[in-house]
Design an enzyme around this catalytic site. Structure first.
Site, mmCIF file in Angstrom:
data_model
loop_
_atom_site.group_PDB
_atom_site.id
_atom_site.type_symbol
_atom_site.label_atom_id
_atom_site.label_comp_id
_atom_site.label_asym_id
_atom_site.label_seq_id
_atom_site.Cartn_x
_atom_site.Cartn_y
_atom_site.Cartn_z
ATOM 1 C CG HIS A 207 -0.272 0.385 2.487
ATOM 2 N ND1 HIS A 207 0.564 -0.466 3.136
ATOM 3 C CD2 HIS A 207 -0.278 1.519 3.220
ATOM 4 C CE1 HIS A 207 1.026 0.105 4.224
ATOM 5 N NE2 HIS A 207 0.546 1.316 4.297
HETATM 6 N N1 UDP Z 1 -4.531 -5.296 8.212
HETATM 7 C C1 UDP Z 1 -5.822 -5.804 8.312
HETATM 8 N N2 UDP Z 1 -6.460 -6.194 7.172
HETATM 9 C C2 UDP Z 1 -5.880 -6.136 5.945
HETATM 10 C C3 UDP Z 1 -4.546 -5.646 5.853
HETATM 11 C C4 UDP Z 1 -3.913 -5.211 7.003
HETATM 12 O O1 UDP Z 1 -6.377 -5.888 9.411
HETATM 13 O O2 UDP Z 1 -6.524 -6.501 4.964
HETATM 14 C C5 UDP Z 1 -3.866 -4.838 9.437
HETATM 15 C C6 UDP Z 1 -2.506 -5.447 9.667
HETATM 16 O O3 UDP Z 1 -2.606 -6.687 10.301
HETATM 17 C C7 UDP Z 1 -1.827 -4.397 10.522
HETATM 18 C C8 UDP Z 1 -2.412 -3.115 10.013
HETATM 19 O O4 UDP Z 1 -3.604 -3.458 9.312
HETATM 20 O O5 UDP Z 1 -2.189 -4.538 11.876
HETATM 21 C C9 UDP Z 1 -1.406 -2.496 9.103
HETATM 22 O O6 UDP Z 1 -1.933 -1.466 8.434
HETATM 23 P P1 UDP Z 1 -1.252 -0.858 7.147
HETATM 24 O O7 UDP Z 1 -0.446 -1.901 6.480
HETATM 25 O O8 UDP Z 1 -2.349 -0.217 6.390
HETATM 26 O O9 UDP Z 1 -0.360 0.305 7.734
HETATM 27 P P2 UDP Z 1 1.129 0.404 8.300
HETATM 28 O O10 UDP Z 1 1.331 -0.638 9.348
HETATM 29 O O11 UDP Z 1 2.070 0.277 7.148
HETATM 30 O O12 UDP Z 1 1.193 1.775 8.894
#
Ligand code: UDP
Length: 349
Positions: A207
């Site tokens: 993403h």
């Molecule tokens: N996540 C979720 N469903 C999904 C994809 C990710 O619940 O389909 C959760 C994942 O397990 C983690 C969080 O969303 O806890 C991560 O979010 P993201 O990757 O959007 O953001 P980042 O961690 O890079 O800030």
């Protein structure tokens, strides 16, 4: 005396982190919480599902701000948050991670002399081309309490001259993982729905702007996943930004098991039973470790360097992996309680 905490969230990872802290706040005497949702993520499967599954208090204020460029979105958030802070008069504003909602909350509060507590402070990629890096650096420097998940984060802050208010509390996402894993194993039917057995597939997420903003880069990442999918199925819960980018740039996701974004219980089940994880997400890199699954990070650097040095993670362009050992940085699943205790100890006001 009860201290009023105003929590500002807006994006998926923030709902998960805030769920852990909010639970600890409810269980700590002398604290009350008001939730503000900026609206940065708004699809039901990117927002509502987390409030329902993780029992997060309903936001008292919903700003419904999303879309537009970074300046546009952050500016609208600033304008909307300021009157809420004037009305609510909180003792603390708590912000999470590194999104535009984090930056807007920290800026609005600090201009009104309301102390800011930053959960997941001190992370650095040392890549200022990442919007997240700008958001983190500014938020850390505006905060009165820097709540760090790792000792590396504490060191990063010290290198920038930030030492007062810095605490290594552990990772609230580890608390969140411990909270859901058993429940997810029992209640989620995602593997059956997808026709997959445990440890027969890999899980991927993409993403980040650096991967979705450029066609060549997105093609390279998708090609990597397609190569892996010749060995075993690769499940890809597709972030709305990536779906839009692939469509607009004509990038074919064929060969991958593409599904809509899933809720946290399904995600925990998918992580727990995966053979490998491929991701550009900060949270998912660590969650792979929490679930004992090796990870390949689809980026050129990571903020979570201990996952690399301890052999659980490698950058996709690295060929070798360190010897695997336990990481003792993330705490014991009580990080959110440390956060609540520090908030209840009064703060600088
Ligand atoms: N996540 C979720 N469903 C999904 C994809 C990710 O619940 O389909 C959760 C994942 O397990 C983690 C969080 O969303 O806890 C991560 O979010 P993201 O990757 O959007 O953001 P980042 O961690 O890079 O800030």
């Amino acid at each position: 005396m009860t201290l009023k905490i105003l929590t500002i969230v807006g994006a998926r990872p923030q709902f998960i982190k805030a769920a852990a802290v909010s639970r600890a706040i409810r269980e700590t005497d002398g604290l009350s919480e008001v939730m503000v949702h900026t609206g940065q993520h708004f699809d039901p499967n990117m927002s509502d599902v987390f409030f329902e599954e993780l029992d997060i208090p309903k936001p008292r204020h919903h700003l419904d701000i999303n879309g537009g460029g970074h300046g546009d979105m952050t500016g609208r958030m600033l304008m909307a948050i300021e009157p809420i802070l004037l009305e609510e008069k909180p003792d603390w504003v708590v912000v999470y991670g590194d999104t535009n909602s984090t930056l807007a909350g920290a800026l609005a509060a600090s201009k009104l002399h309301i102390p800011v507590a930053h959960v997941e402070a001190g992370l650095r990629s040392f890549n200022r081309r990442m919007p997240e890096e700008i958001n983190r650096v500014v938020t850390d420097h505006l905060s009165a309490l820097q709540l760090c998940p790792t000792t590396t984060a504490v060191t990063n802050l010290a290198a920038e001259g930030v030492t007062a208010g810095v605490h290594h509390v552990g990772d609230v996402m580890y608390d969140a993982t411990l909270f859901v894993t058993d429940k997810a194993e029992k209640s989620s039917t995602i593997l059956t729905n997808l026709g997959l057995a445990s440890k027969t597939y890999a899980l991927a997420t993409i993403h980040r702007a650096e991967n979705t903003g450029d066609r060549q880069q997105l093609l390279a990442v998708v090609q990597f996943l397609q190569d892996q999918s010749r060995k075993f199925p690769v499940v890809l819960p597709l972030h709305p930004r990536t779906r839009q980018a692939a469509l607009a740039m004509g990038v074919d996701l064929g060969g991958l098991k593409v599904i809509d974004p899933v809720g946290y219980l399904d995600m925990a089940k998918l992580l727990h039973n995966a053979l490998e994880v491929y991701t550009d997400s900060g949270g998912v890199q660590k969650e792979a470790y929490f679930h004992g699954v090796p990870c390949i990070t689809l980026r050129d650097e990571t903020e979570w360097t201990e996952t690399i040095t301890h052999g659980w993670n490698r950058l996709w362009k690295q060929s070798s992996q360190a010897v695997r050992r336990d990481i003792d940085e993330y705490g014991t699943g009580r990080a959110a309680y440390h956060v609540a205790r520090l908030l209840s100890s009064g703060g600088p006001r």
